[in-house]
Structures are given as C-alpha cells and as structure tokens.
Write a protein that holds these residues in place. Structure first.
Motif, mmCIF file in Angstrom:
data_model
loop_
_atom_site.group_PDB
_atom_site.id
_atom_site.type_symbol
_atom_site.label_atom_id
_atom_site.label_comp_id
_atom_site.label_asym_id
_atom_site.label_seq_id
_atom_site.Cartn_x
_atom_site.Cartn_y
_atom_site.Cartn_z
ATOM 1 N N GLY A 33 15.853 13.394 11.543
ATOM 2 C CA GLY A 33 15.533 13.417 10.132
ATOM 3 C C GLY A 33 15.438 14.818 9.563
ATOM 4 N N PHE A 34 15.392 15.843 10.444
ATOM 5 C CA PHE A 34 15.344 17.222 9.966
ATOM 6 C C PHE A 34 16.693 17.588 9.356
ATOM 7 C CE2 PHE A 34 16.065 21.787 10.818
ATOM 8 C CZ PHE A 34 14.961 22.339 10.180
ATOM 9 N N GLU A 35 16.670 18.258 8.205
ATOM 10 C CA GLU A 35 17.918 18.632 7.541
ATOM 11 C C GLU A 35 18.515 19.857 8.221
ATOM 12 O OE1 GLU A 35 19.655 19.747 3.110
ATOM 13 O OE2 GLU A 35 17.644 18.874 3.315
ATOM 14 N N LEU A 36 19.596 19.650 8.947
ATOM 15 C CA LEU A 36 20.210 20.713 9.729
ATOM 16 C C LEU A 36 20.962 21.675 8.817
ATOM 17 C CD1 LEU A 36 20.706 21.486 12.785
ATOM 18 C CD2 LEU A 36 22.908 20.325 12.548
ATOM 19 N N PRO A 37 20.648 22.974 8.876
ATOM 20 C CA PRO A 37 21.436 23.930 8.103
ATOM 21 C C PRO A 37 22.840 24.052 8.692
ATOM 22 C CG PRO A 37 19.890 25.070 9.529
ATOM 23 C CD PRO A 37 19.577 23.607 9.647
ATOM 24 N N PHE A 62 17.620 14.622 30.909
ATOM 25 C CA PHE A 62 16.896 13.973 32.001
ATOM 26 C C PHE A 62 15.392 14.117 31.788
ATOM 27 C CE2 PHE A 62 14.826 14.227 36.195
ATOM 28 C CZ PHE A 62 15.132 12.963 36.677
ATOM 29 N N PHE A 63 14.935 15.320 31.404
ATOM 30 C CA PHE A 63 13.510 15.528 31.151
ATOM 31 C C PHE A 63 13.037 14.724 29.940
ATOM 32 C CE2 PHE A 63 14.553 19.390 33.576
ATOM 33 C CZ PHE A 63 13.576 19.311 34.555
ATOM 34 N N LEU A 64 13.912 14.612 28.924
ATOM 35 C CA LEU A 64 13.564 13.800 27.759
ATOM 36 C C LEU A 64 13.347 12.348 28.159
ATOM 37 C CD1 LEU A 64 15.696 14.683 24.587
ATOM 38 C CD2 LEU A 64 13.210 14.505 24.776
ATOM 39 N N LYS A 65 14.243 11.857 28.986
ATOM 40 C CA LYS A 65 14.140 10.475 29.452
ATOM 41 C C LYS A 65 12.840 10.262 30.211
ATOM 42 C CE LYS A 65 16.534 7.223 32.520
ATOM 43 N NZ LYS A 65 17.664 7.073 33.474
ATOM 44 N N GLN A 66 12.489 11.225 31.078
ATOM 45 C CA GLN A 66 11.260 11.118 31.862
ATOM 46 C C GLN A 66 10.014 11.147 30.980
ATOM 47 O OE1 GLN A 66 11.037 10.728 35.347
ATOM 48 N NE2 GLN A 66 13.232 10.359 35.104
ATOM 49 N N SER A 67 10.077 11.882 29.876
ATOM 50 C CA SER A 67 8.909 12.021 29.001
ATOM 51 C C SER A 67 8.765 10.871 28.015
ATOM 52 C CB SER A 67 8.992 13.341 28.221
ATOM 53 O OG SER A 67 10.060 13.310 27.298
ATOM 54 N N GLY A 68 9.800 10.017 27.918
ATOM 55 C CA GLY A 68 9.755 8.900 26.994
ATOM 56 C C GLY A 68 9.980 9.286 25.546
ATOM 57 N N MET A 69 10.582 10.479 25.294
ATOM 58 C CA MET A 69 10.780 10.952 23.928
ATOM 59 C C MET A 69 12.255 10.969 23.522
ATOM 60 S SD MET A 69 8.007 14.076 23.465
ATOM 61 C CE MET A 69 8.642 15.104 24.778
ATOM 62 N N SER A 70 13.106 10.253 24.237
ATOM 63 C CA SER A 70 14.549 10.341 24.005
ATOM 64 C C SER A 70 14.958 10.028 22.572
ATOM 65 C CB SER A 70 15.289 9.384 24.956
ATOM 66 O OG SER A 70 15.069 9.753 26.291
ATOM 67 N N GLY A 71 14.290 9.101 21.929
ATOM 68 C CA GLY A 71 14.711 8.684 20.595
ATOM 69 C C GLY A 71 14.206 9.543 19.449
ATOM 70 N N GLU A 72 13.456 10.588 19.758
ATOM 71 C CA GLU A 72 12.810 11.366 18.700
ATOM 72 C C GLU A 72 13.616 12.567 18.219
ATOM 73 O OE1 GLU A 72 8.733 12.356 19.488
ATOM 74 O OE2 GLU A 72 8.455 10.572 20.750
#
Length: 206
Positions: free
Chosen positions: A80-84, A146-156
C-alpha cells in the motif's frame, strides 16, 4: 544457516554438500564470522569459501566455480506504500532505507552514497518497516523470502527488483589443494542441475 531452521541449513549449503558427495569428496562446512571466512580462504588457511559474488578484487585471490545460486536484490516496502519512481539503486539516495549489517546489500548502499540504517537482521528490518520507521529494506529476495515465511509476515510487504548477483564457490589460490577441486565441483554441479536435484533443494525454501 549456522543453526538449522526446521531442519534446513540453506540451499547453497545443501547443494554444495550434494555436489561433493557425488564426487566422492568429503566436505565439512564450518560457520565462522564472514570477515574471518574471507580472510582465512584468501590467505590459504581454508581451501574454499561458501559463498561469494565475483568481483575484480576477489579474482586476485580466488578461483570461482560456476554459479551455485543467484540473489535478486531489491527493495521491500509496506503493501500500500506509494512507491516513488525507482529505476536503479541510485534512485534510493535520500530515502529511508535499511539493510542488514555485514551484508553485501549494505555495502552497495554505502558505495552509491546513500545513508542507510544498519539493522542486525531481516526480522528487525521488517518490524521497522511495519512500524513505518523506514520505508525500504534493501536485501536479496531468495534468502529473505525464507525469513519472511518463517516470521509469518509474507503478506505484509511488496518487492521491487533492482538487480541480481550470482554466487559462487570461491576456491583459494593460495591453498595447495583448492585448485584441483574446481573442475570436479563444476562437473558435479552440472549433474545436480540436470537431474532436478538442484531444483528440488531450492523448492524446500519457498
């Protein structure tokens, strides 16, 4: 990874062990701080470094195997962040960007004149992203996912690709036995890629 996560040590770790096993060569992978690993291999105290990217400076000290993996470098940002408009890494100068201490991604930010925030781990970086304390985390996608998957934050978070690097087994030019390992390793690497073993190893990390 020096300590296994769910029984996994890392795709480079597994690929290298499998290649040496097929060639009847004993391989013991020892985890030490990066600066020591680089120094010991450069000076011939260790035969092989797992792993490193090719550079002109390193070519003075190492033979490089065929690529064992690649890492897609880019920017993680809040969904949702507006990418420059960002077409290259230099466009990140002036932005609130972080990268992990000791990683090549952090060195790249310093090289282009950015003023990055150093974080101790990917997990810390993503927590700062979620809290809007930074806008970007610059890192390599294949390992970081892989670390994102482990932390449960993949969709953020979303990801914007900038470039990619290939990683090699780096063999010391000063070690008396290292040079003889290069061709057998390259042959074994070609075998594990051809029969699908390489792809199966990498699939466990997605």
């Amino acid at each position: 990874m020096s300590e296994p996560v769910d029984g996994l040590r890392g795709f480079d770790h597994e690929v290298v062990e499998e290649v040496f096993r097929r060639k009847g060569l004993a391989a013991e992978i020892i985890y030490v701080p990066w600066t020591r690993a680089m120094s010991d291999t450069k000076n011939g105290l260790s035969p092989v470094l797992l792993s490193c990217a090719r550079s002109e400076e390193r070519a003075e000290y190492f033979h490089f195997s065929e690529p064992i993996s690649r890492d897609t470098y880019g920017l993680y940002f809040r969904r949702g962040f507006e990418l420059p408009e960002i077409s290259g890494l230099s466009d990140i100068i002036g932005q609130r960007v972080a990268s992990v201490h000791g990683y090549v991604s952090l060195a790249k930010l310093h090289e282009i004149g950015a003023d990055p925030i150093e974080v101790p781990s990917e997990t810390t970086g993503f927590k700062m992203l979620a809290l809007s304390r930074i806008d970007f985390l610059f890192s390599g996608k294949e390992a970081t996912d892989f670390f994102l998957k482990q932390s449960g934050m993949s969709g953020e978070f979303d990801f914007h690709e900038i470039e990619y690097l290939e990683y090699h087994l780096c063999l010391s030019k000063k070690h008396p036995e290292a040079g003889a390992l290069l061709q057998p390793f390259n042959d074994g690497l070609a075998e594990v890629k051809a029969d699908g073993t390489y792809q199966l190893i990498h699939a466990r990390y997605r």
